[in-house]
Design an enzyme around this catalytic site. Structure first.
Site, PDB file in Angstrom:
ATOM      1  N   HIS A 270     -23.927  38.571  22.301  1.00 58.59           N
ATOM      2  CA  HIS A 270     -25.300  38.975  21.956  1.00 58.59           C
ATOM      3  C   HIS A 270     -25.312  39.569  20.558  1.00 58.59           C
ATOM      4  O   HIS A 270     -24.341  40.193  20.129  1.00 58.59           O
ATOM      5  CB  HIS A 270     -25.808  40.025  22.957  1.00 58.59           C
ATOM      6  CG  HIS A 270     -27.294  40.162  22.955  1.00 58.59           C
ATOM      7  ND1 HIS A 270     -27.968  40.985  22.089  1.00 58.59           N
ATOM      8  CD2 HIS A 270     -28.237  39.529  23.684  1.00 58.59           C
ATOM      9  CE1 HIS A 270     -29.272  40.886  22.308  1.00 58.59           C
ATOM     10  NE2 HIS A 270     -29.468  40.001  23.269  1.00 58.59           N
ATOM     11  N   ASP A 328     -28.729  35.424  30.208  1.00 56.12           N
ATOM     12  CA  ASP A 328     -28.781  33.985  30.529  1.00 56.12           C
ATOM     13  C   ASP A 328     -27.625  33.500  31.384  1.00 56.12           C
ATOM     14  O   ASP A 328     -27.615  32.347  31.800  1.00 56.12           O
ATOM     15  CB  ASP A 328     -28.820  33.192  29.207  1.00 56.12           C
ATOM     16  CG  ASP A 328     -30.079  33.502  28.429  1.00 56.12           C
ATOM     17  OD1 ASP A 328     -29.984  33.873  27.252  1.00 56.12           O
ATOM     18  OD2 ASP A 328     -31.168  33.429  29.037  1.00 56.12           O
TER      19      ASP A 328
HETATM   20  C1  SDX Z   1     -30.892  35.764  24.052  1.00 57.23           C
HETATM   21  O1  SDX Z   1     -31.802  38.891  20.375  1.00 57.23           O
HETATM   22  C2  SDX Z   1     -32.141  38.962  21.589  1.00 57.23           C
HETATM   23  O2  SDX Z   1     -32.514  40.006  22.054  1.00 57.23           O
HETATM   24  C3  SDX Z   1     -32.087  37.673  22.362  1.00 57.23           C
HETATM   25  C4  SDX Z   1     -32.309  37.795  23.860  1.00 57.23           C
HETATM   26  C5  SDX Z   1     -33.731  38.210  24.196  1.00 57.23           C
HETATM   27  O3  SDX Z   1     -33.948  38.750  25.292  1.00 57.23           O
HETATM   28  O4  SDX Z   1     -34.627  37.848  23.392  1.00 57.23           O
HETATM   29  O5  SDX Z   1     -31.419  38.765  24.418  1.00 57.23           O
HETATM   30  C6  SDX Z   1     -32.079  36.474  24.574  1.00 57.23           C
HETATM   31  O6  SDX Z   1     -31.047  34.993  23.156  1.00 57.23           O
HETATM   32  C7  SDX Z   1     -29.527  36.097  24.591  1.00 57.23           C
HETATM   33  C8  SDX Z   1     -28.394  35.297  23.866  1.00 57.23           C
HETATM   34  C9  SDX Z   1     -28.352  33.906  24.511  1.00 57.23           C
HETATM   35  N1  SDX Z   1     -27.410  33.032  23.736  1.00 57.23           N
HETATM   36  C10 SDX Z   1     -26.269  32.629  24.289  1.00 57.23           C
HETATM   37  O7  SDX Z   1     -25.826  33.041  25.360  1.00 57.23           O
HETATM   38  C11 SDX Z   1     -25.546  31.572  23.454  1.00 57.23           C
HETATM   39  C12 SDX Z   1     -24.031  31.919  23.415  1.00 57.23           C
HETATM   40  N2  SDX Z   1     -23.916  33.150  22.616  1.00 57.23           N
HETATM   41  C13 SDX Z   1     -23.556  32.950  21.225  1.00 57.23           C
HETATM   42  O8  SDX Z   1     -24.126  31.792  20.636  1.00 57.23           O
HETATM   43  C14 SDX Z   1     -23.698  34.244  20.449  1.00 57.23           C
HETATM   44  O9  SDX Z   1     -23.110  35.243  21.168  1.00 57.23           O
HETATM   45  C15 SDX Z   1     -25.052  34.711  19.987  1.00 57.23           C
HETATM   46  C16 SDX Z   1     -25.842  33.646  19.326  1.00 57.23           C
HETATM   47  C17 SDX Z   1     -25.855  35.265  21.131  1.00 57.23           C
HETATM   48  C18 SDX Z   1     -24.784  35.781  18.989  1.00 57.23           C
HETATM   49  O10 SDX Z   1     -24.078  35.108  17.940  1.00 57.23           O
HETATM   50  P1  SDX Z   1     -23.376  35.930  16.791  1.00 57.23           P
HETATM   51  O11 SDX Z   1     -24.384  36.773  16.127  1.00 57.23           O
HETATM   52  O12 SDX Z   1     -22.543  35.036  15.945  1.00 57.23           O
HETATM   53  O13 SDX Z   1     -22.452  36.864  17.643  1.00 57.23           O
HETATM   54  P2  SDX Z   1     -21.491  37.882  17.017  1.00 57.23           P
HETATM   55  O14 SDX Z   1     -21.732  38.092  15.571  1.00 57.23           O
HETATM   56  O15 SDX Z   1     -21.525  39.073  17.897  1.00 57.23           O
HETATM   57  O16 SDX Z   1     -20.087  37.114  17.183  1.00 57.23           O
HETATM   58  C19 SDX Z   1     -18.928  37.852  17.015  1.00 57.23           C
HETATM   59  C20 SDX Z   1     -17.799  36.845  17.149  1.00 57.23           C
HETATM   60  C21 SDX Z   1     -17.950  35.608  16.280  1.00 57.23           C
HETATM   61  O17 SDX Z   1     -16.647  35.196  15.952  1.00 57.23           O
HETATM   62  P3  SDX Z   1     -16.066  35.630  14.462  1.00 57.23           P
HETATM   63  O18 SDX Z   1     -16.939  34.938  13.457  1.00 57.23           O
HETATM   64  O19 SDX Z   1     -16.139  37.135  14.409  1.00 57.23           O
HETATM   65  O20 SDX Z   1     -14.636  35.083  14.487  1.00 57.23           O
HETATM   66  O21 SDX Z   1     -17.747  36.350  18.499  1.00 57.23           O
HETATM   67  C22 SDX Z   1     -17.884  34.934  18.484  1.00 57.23           C
HETATM   68  C23 SDX Z   1     -18.528  34.555  17.181  1.00 57.23           C
HETATM   69  O22 SDX Z   1     -18.113  33.258  16.824  1.00 57.23           O
HETATM   70  N3  SDX Z   1     -18.765  34.606  19.608  1.00 57.23           N
HETATM   71  C24 SDX Z   1     -18.428  33.812  20.614  1.00 57.23           C
HETATM   72  C25 SDX Z   1     -19.544  33.808  21.463  1.00 57.23           C
HETATM   73  N4  SDX Z   1     -20.501  34.591  20.960  1.00 57.23           N
HETATM   74  C26 SDX Z   1     -20.011  35.086  19.802  1.00 57.23           C
HETATM   75  N5  SDX Z   1     -17.329  33.102  20.890  1.00 57.23           N
HETATM   76  C27 SDX Z   1     -17.323  32.374  22.021  1.00 57.23           C
HETATM   77  N6  SDX Z   1     -18.365  32.316  22.902  1.00 57.23           N
HETATM   78  C28 SDX Z   1     -19.489  33.024  22.647  1.00 57.23           C
HETATM   79  N7  SDX Z   1     -20.508  32.985  23.494  1.00 57.23           N
END
Ligand code: SDX
Length: 393
Positions: A270, A328
Site C-alpha cells: 500500500h 483487496d
Molecule cells: C487500493 O491509496 C489508497 O488509499 C488506495 C486504496 C483505497 O482505499 O483507495 O487503499 C485502495 O488501491 C489498495 C492497493 C491495491 N493495489 C494492489 O493490491 C496492487 C498490488 N500492490 C502494489 O501494486 C503496490 O503495493 C501499490 C501499488 C499498492 C503500492 O505501490 P508502491 O507505491 O510502489 O509501493 P511501495 O513504494 O510501498 O513499494 C515498496 C517496495 C517496492 O520495491 P522497491 O522499488 O523498493 O525495490 O515494495 C515493492 C515495490 O516494488 N512492492 C511489491 C508489492 N507492492 C510493493 N512487491 C511485490 N508485491 C507487491 N504487491
C-alpha cells in the site's frame, strides 16, 4: 493536533489538501472516518449511516437517519431514458466501462439543475449520486448477463435493494439473505472513503475546475479501475485462481520478489499502510462469515490466500518492505461467494466509494479558499532551441 493525533508540520507542507473527513496512520494501521475507528463502524453501524457521517461530519440522530434514508431511497430510481444508454455497449463490455459511461451521462440529465454554488442543489446532487450509482451498477451487471433490469423498491434497505436489483429474476421472488446483506453492507463501509487516494484526488482535481459532480465521479470511477488501485480486487482473485493450490505459492512468492518480473502480489502492499490494513482484518472476518452462512467449509481460494499471507509475512522481503495484505486481498473471495462475477468487483468498490468521493468533493467546493487545482512539474526536457526546417533535419 486532534488530541490523540498530532500532525508533523513537515508532512502537512507536502500534503495535497487539508480535510476533516478521513484520517489514516499508515505506520500504526489506523483508519478513522470523522474520528470513528473503521472496526467500530464496521461492527456497529450500517452503510447509509456511515454515508451521513462522511457527508455531514456527525453520526445522525434517529430523526436525521430516518429522513436521510428516506431521501436516498426515493432517489434510487434512474430516469427511464438511462436504460437505452446500455444498448450502445457490447454485452461483454466490462461493467467499469459501462459505469464510467452511464454515471458520466447523468450529467446530461441533471447538469442544468445542478448549480454547484447553490447549497440545496449541491445537496440533492450528492444524494442522487449515493442513491443512483447502485442502481446503475446493478443495471450494468444485469446487462452483462442478458437479464432484464430490476427496478429498485422503496420498502427495502439500501444494500438489500442493491442485492435484489442484481439477483432477482422476473420468474421468481427474491428475498435477500439478511446475513449476506449485512456482510455486503459492511464491505461497503470498509470501501467508503480513504483520504486522498488516486481516485479521490482525481475527483477533487476535476471538481476544482467547477465541473459538475456527476462528471467528476465518472472521472473517479475511471481512475479506480486501474489494477494498482481499485482493480486490485479483481486482479487478486485472478491471481489466487492462477496459483490454484498451496504447493504453488513458493513459485509466486519468488516471482513477486524478482525485480525483473513485473508480477506483484495483488492485494498486497500500500502507498500509505506500512502495517496491516485495518480494513483487511475486518474483510477477512466478513469472508469467514459469508462462507459459514453459505455452508462453504473449505474454500480452496481462501486456503491459498491464508497460506500465501502466512508465508509472505514470514518472508524478509515482505517484512523489510512492510508489505501487508490490503483491503483487496480477501474481498474477491467474499464477493465471489456472494454471487458476483469477478468483473463486478471493482464496480462494487466504485459503488461504495461514491460517498467518499462526493463527500470530499463537497468539502472542497465548500472551502472558501478553494481554487482550481494546478499541480506543477519538474521539467527535464531540452533547453530552448531554434526550429530546424524539414530539409535540414
Ligand atoms: C487500493 O491509496 C489508497 O488509499 C488506495 C486504496 C483505497 O482505499 O483507495 O487503499 C485502495 O488501491 C489498495 C492497493 C491495491 N493495489 C494492489 O493490491 C496492487 C498490488 N500492490 C502494489 O501494486 C503496490 O503495493 C501499490 C501499488 C499498492 C503500492 O505501490 P508502491 O507505491 O510502489 O509501493 P511501495 O513504494 O510501498 O513499494 C515498496 C517496495 C517496492 O520495491 P522497491 O522499488 O523498493 O525495490 O515494495 C515493492 C515495490 O516494488 N512492492 C511489491 C508489492 N507492492 C510493493 N512487491 C511485490 N508485491 C507487491 N504487491
Amino acid at each position: 493536533s486532534t488530541g490523540k493525533f498530532t500532525y508533523d508540520p513537515g508532512f502537512t507542507s507536502t500534503a495535497s489538501c487539508s480535510s476533516k473527513i478521513t484520517y489514516i496512520d499508515g505506520d500504526e494501521g489506523v483508519l478513522l472516518y470523522r474520528g470513528y475507528p473503521i472496526d467500530q463502524l464496521a461492527e456497529k453501524s450500517h452503510f447509509l449511516e456511515v454515508c451521513y457521517l462522511l457527508l455531514y461530519g456527525e453520526l445522525p440522530t434517529p430523526a436525521q437517519c430516518e429522513d436521510f434514508e428516506k431521501t436516498i431511497t426515493y432517489h434510487t430510481m434512474v430516469h427511464e431514458q438511462i436504460q437505452f444508454l446500455f444498448r450502445g455497449f457490447r454485452r461483454d463490455a466490462h461493467p467499469m466501462a459501462v459505469m464510467v459511461g452511464v454515471v458520466g451521462a447523468l450529467s446530461a440529465f441533471y447538469h442544468d439543475s445542478t448549480d454547484i454554488n447553490d447549497p440545496e442543489q449541491r445537496k440533492i446532487a450528492t444524494h442522487r449520486l449515493v442513491a443512483k450509482v447502485p442502481t446503475i451498477a446493478a443495471m450494468a451487471f444485469k446487462y452483462s448477463i442478458g437479464q432484464p433490469f430490476v427496478y429498485p423498491r422503496n420498502d427495502l434497505g439500501y444494500t438489500e435493494n442493491f442485492m435484489r436489483m442484481c439477483f432477482a429474476v422476473p420468474c421468481e421472488e427474491y428475498t435477500p439473505n439478511p446475513v449476506l446483506a449485512k456482510a455486503l453492507d459492511t464491505i461497503f463501509i470498509l470501501h467508503a472513503d480513504h483520504e486522498q487516494n488516486a481516485s479521490t484526488s482525481t475527483v477533487r482535481l476535476a471538481g476544482s475546475s467547477g465541473a459538475n459532480p456527476f462528471a467528476c465521479i465518472a472521472a473517479g470511477i475511471a481512475c479506480l479501475w486501474g489494477p494498482a488501485h481499485g482493480g486490485a480486487n479483481e486482479a487478486a482473485l485472478q491471481m489466487l485462481e492462477e496459483i490454484g493450490s498451496v504447493d504453488r505459492i513458493p513459485e509466486y512468492i519468488k516471482r513477486a520478489k524478482d525485480k525483473n518480473d513485473p508480477f506483484r502480489l495483488m492485494g498486497f502492499g500500500h502507498r500509505v499502510y506500512k502495517n496491516y490494513d485495518p480494513r483487511a482484518k475486518v474483510m477477512q472476518k466478513q469472508c469467514h462469515a459469508v462462507l459459514n452462512e453459505l455452508g462453504i467449509k473449505n474454500d480452496p481460494l481462501l486456503e491459498v490466500a491464508v497460506e500465501l499471507e502466512r508465508i509472505a509475512l514470514s518472508d524478509e522481503y515482505f517484512v523489510e518492505k512492510k508489505l501487508y495484505p490490503n483491503i483487496d486481498f480477501y474481498s474477491g473471495i467474499t464477493l465471489r461467494a456472494l454471487g458476483f462475477p469477478v468483473t463486478m468487483f471493482t464496480a462494487l468498490f466504485a459503488l461504495a466509494r461514491t460517498v467518499g468521493w462526493i463527500a470530499q468533493w463537497k468539502e472542497m467546493i465548500e472551502d472558501p479558499e478553494q481554487r482550481i487545482g494546478r499541480p506543477r512539474q519538474l521539467y527535464t526536457g531540452p533547453g530552448e532551441r531554434d526550429y530546424v526546417p524539414l530539409g535540414k533535419r
